[in-house]
Design a protein around this motif. Structure first.
Motif, PDB file in Angstrom:
ATOM      1  N   VAL A 191      10.949  14.103 -38.565  1.00 50.97           N
ATOM      2  CA  VAL A 191       9.921  14.983 -38.007  1.00 50.97           C
ATOM      3  C   VAL A 191       9.130  15.667 -39.120  1.00 50.97           C
ATOM      4  CG1 VAL A 191       9.524  17.056 -36.628  1.00 50.97           C
ATOM      5  CG2 VAL A 191      11.190  15.353 -35.864  1.00 50.97           C
ATOM      6  N   GLU A 192       9.814  16.110 -40.171  1.00 46.69           N
ATOM      7  CA  GLU A 192       9.127  16.780 -41.270  1.00 46.69           C
ATOM      8  C   GLU A 192       8.138  15.833 -41.961  1.00 46.69           C
ATOM      9  OE1 GLU A 192      12.295  18.186 -43.704  1.00 46.69           O
ATOM     10  OE2 GLU A 192      12.599  20.032 -42.541  1.00 46.69           O
ATOM     11  N   LEU A 249       6.702  13.204 -40.558  1.00 48.49           N
ATOM     12  CA  LEU A 249       5.629  12.955 -39.595  1.00 48.49           C
ATOM     13  C   LEU A 249       4.622  14.102 -39.576  1.00 48.49           C
ATOM     14  CD1 LEU A 249       4.821  10.867 -37.361  1.00 48.49           C
ATOM     15  CD2 LEU A 249       5.993  12.357 -35.744  1.00 48.49           C
ATOM     16  N   ASN A 250       5.107  15.319 -39.686  1.00 51.71           N
ATOM     17  CA  ASN A 250       4.236  16.496 -39.631  1.00 51.71           C
ATOM     18  C   ASN A 250       3.350  16.631 -40.868  1.00 51.71           C
ATOM     19  OD1 ASN A 250       5.221  17.248 -37.128  1.00 51.71           O
ATOM     20  ND2 ASN A 250       6.753  18.652 -37.952  1.00 51.71           N
ATOM     21  N   LYS A 251       3.724  15.974 -41.951  1.00 51.81           N
ATOM     22  CA  LYS A 251       2.926  16.062 -43.174  1.00 51.81           C
ATOM     23  C   LYS A 251       1.707  15.137 -43.136  1.00 51.81           C
ATOM     24  CE  LYS A 251       6.781  17.385 -46.183  1.00 51.81           C
ATOM     25  NZ  LYS A 251       7.640  16.966 -47.314  1.00 51.81           N
ATOM     26  N   LYS A 281      -4.302  14.107 -39.127  1.00 56.21           N
ATOM     27  CA  LYS A 281      -4.520  13.686 -37.750  1.00 56.21           C
ATOM     28  C   LYS A 281      -4.583  12.167 -37.671  1.00 56.21           C
ATOM     29  CE  LYS A 281      -7.069  17.827 -36.300  1.00 56.21           C
ATOM     30  NZ  LYS A 281      -8.348  18.334 -35.746  1.00 56.21           N
ATOM     31  N   VAL A 304       7.441  13.633 -30.104  1.00 50.72           N
ATOM     32  CA  VAL A 304       7.536  13.143 -31.486  1.00 50.72           C
ATOM     33  C   VAL A 304       7.440  11.619 -31.508  1.00 50.72           C
ATOM     34  CG1 VAL A 304       9.075  12.912 -33.478  1.00 50.72           C
ATOM     35  CG2 VAL A 304       8.864  15.115 -32.317  1.00 50.72           C
ATOM     36  N   ARG A 363       3.824  10.553 -30.813  1.00 47.34           N
ATOM     37  CA  ARG A 363       2.965  10.711 -31.990  1.00 47.34           C
ATOM     38  C   ARG A 363       3.254   9.621 -33.013  1.00 47.34           C
ATOM     39  NH1 ARG A 363       4.507  15.827 -34.436  1.00 47.34           N
ATOM     40  NH2 ARG A 363       3.016  15.217 -36.048  1.00 47.34           N
ATOM     41  N   TYR A 364       4.511   9.312 -33.204  1.00 49.17           N
ATOM     42  CA  TYR A 364       4.899   8.256 -34.154  1.00 49.17           C
ATOM     43  C   TYR A 364       4.255   6.919 -33.756  1.00 49.17           C
ATOM     44  CZ  TYR A 364       7.831   4.257 -35.360  1.00 49.17           C
ATOM     45  OH  TYR A 364       8.260   3.016 -35.733  1.00 49.17           O
ATOM     46  N   TYR A 421       0.585   6.801 -34.623  1.00 52.36           N
ATOM     47  CA  TYR A 421       0.327   6.553 -36.040  1.00 52.36           C
ATOM     48  C   TYR A 421       0.520   5.075 -36.384  1.00 52.36           C
ATOM     49  CZ  TYR A 421      -0.098  11.465 -37.381  1.00 52.36           C
ATOM     50  OH  TYR A 421      -0.532  12.761 -37.527  1.00 52.36           O
TER      51      TYR A 421
END
Length: 244
Positions: free
Chosen positions: A152-153, A155-157, A160, A194, A197-198, A201
Motif C-alpha cells: 500500500v505504501e 502504491l500511494n507513492k 495519479k 486498494v 487502484r492497483y 495502474y
C-alpha cells in the motif's frame, strides 16, 4: 545485555528493562508473606501479659499466614506458567519513554525470568514485565500484514493514474509481481479499493506501453532513410557521367 549503564548529561539513563522492573516493583503495595510473619512475631513478643493472646488465636493467625503463602505461591506459579507459554511467540509489550509517552516494543520472547512472584519476558535481551504484555501476534499474520503495508505504501507513492508514463513501469511491474506471488491469505489484508487502484495502474501502464510501441511503428526505419539517400546520389552520378 550490556553490563554498563549508559550515562547522559551526567545522569544514569535507565534501560527499558530497568523501567519495566521498576514499574513492577513500585506496584507491590500489598502485604507479602514476610511482612505478615513479622507482624505475627511482633504480636507474640509485645502482647499484653495481663491479657495474653490465646493459643487458639495464634493457631488461627498461623493458618492465615499459611493460606497467604499458598496463595502467593499459586499466583507465582500461574504467572510463570502464563509467561512460559509465550516463549517463542511474537509479541508487543507496552512501555513508556522517559517523557512518559507510550511506546510499543515488538519481538520474539526468548526466555522467561521469575523475580519473586513477578514474571518477566526477555525480548532482544531486555526484560519486560508480563503485565506490560499488549498483544500476542502470529508470525504468519505479522508477515502478511507487513507485506500488505509495504504494498500500500508503494502504491500511494505513485502519481495519479492519468499521469503514469514509462518512468513508473519498474515500480508498477514490481507491484504486479508482488501481488501475483501473494497467496489468498495475504491478499485478504488488502482493501477492495486498494486492489481496484492497483488494477487501474496495471491497465494504464499497458496502454502507455502499447502507445509507445505504435509510435515506433509509425516512424520510418533507418534502412528506408539510407536507401532514399543512396538513390539520389546514384542519379547525380549517372548525370555527370553522361556529360563527360
Amino acid at each position: 545485555m550490556s553490563l554498563m549503564a549508559p550515562i547522559k548529561d551526567g545522569q544514569v539513563v535507565e534501560s527499558e528493562s530497568q523501567n519495566s522492573l521498576k514499574k513492577a516493583n513500585s506496584a507491590k503495595n500489598g502485604m507479602d508473606k514476610d511482612a505478615f510473619l513479622q507482624l505475627l512475631v511482633a504480636q507474640m513478643q509485645y502482647q499484653d501479659p495481663l491479657e495474653p493472646t490465646s493459643n487458639t488465636e495464634f493457631v488461627a493467625q498461623y493458618a492465615q499466614f499459611s493460606q497467604v503463602e499458598q496463595m502467593q505461591n499459586m499466583a507465582s506459579s500461574s504467572e510463570f506458567a502464563r509467561a512460559s507459554a509465550l516463549v517463542g511467540k511474537e509479541v508487543y509489550v507496552r512501555t513508556t519513554t522517559s517523557d512518559g509517552d507510550p511506546k510499543y516494543i515488538y519481538g520474539k520472547v526468548d526466555y522467561v525470568v521469575l523475580e519473586g512472584t513477578k514474571a518477566y519476558l526477555a525480548i532482544n535481551e531486555e526484560l519486560y514485565a508480563l503485565e506490560d504484555l499488549d498483544t500476542v501476534v502470529d508470525a504468519e499474520y505479522k508477515a502478511a500484514y507487513d507485506k500488505a503495508k509495504e504494498f500500500v505504501e508503494t502504491l500511494n507513492k505513485l502519481p495519479k493514474v492519468t499521469a503514469i508514463d514509462l518512468s513508473h513501469a519498474e515500480v508498477i511491474d514490481g507491484l504486479q509481481k508482488t501481488y501475483e506471488e501473494m497467496n489468498d491469505y495475504e491478499k485478504s489484508f488488502l482493501a477492495t479499493d486498494v486492489v481496484k487502484r492497483y488494477n487501474e495502474y496495471v491497465a494504464r501502464l499497458k496502454e502507455v506501453r502499447n502507445a509507445a510501441e505504435e509510435g515506433k511503428g509509425d516512424e520510418p526505419s533507418e534502412g528506408e532513410d539510407n536507401k532514399g539517400e543512396e538513390g539520389g546520389s546514384g542519379e547525380e552520378g549517372s548525370g555527370a557521367a553522361g556529360e563527360v
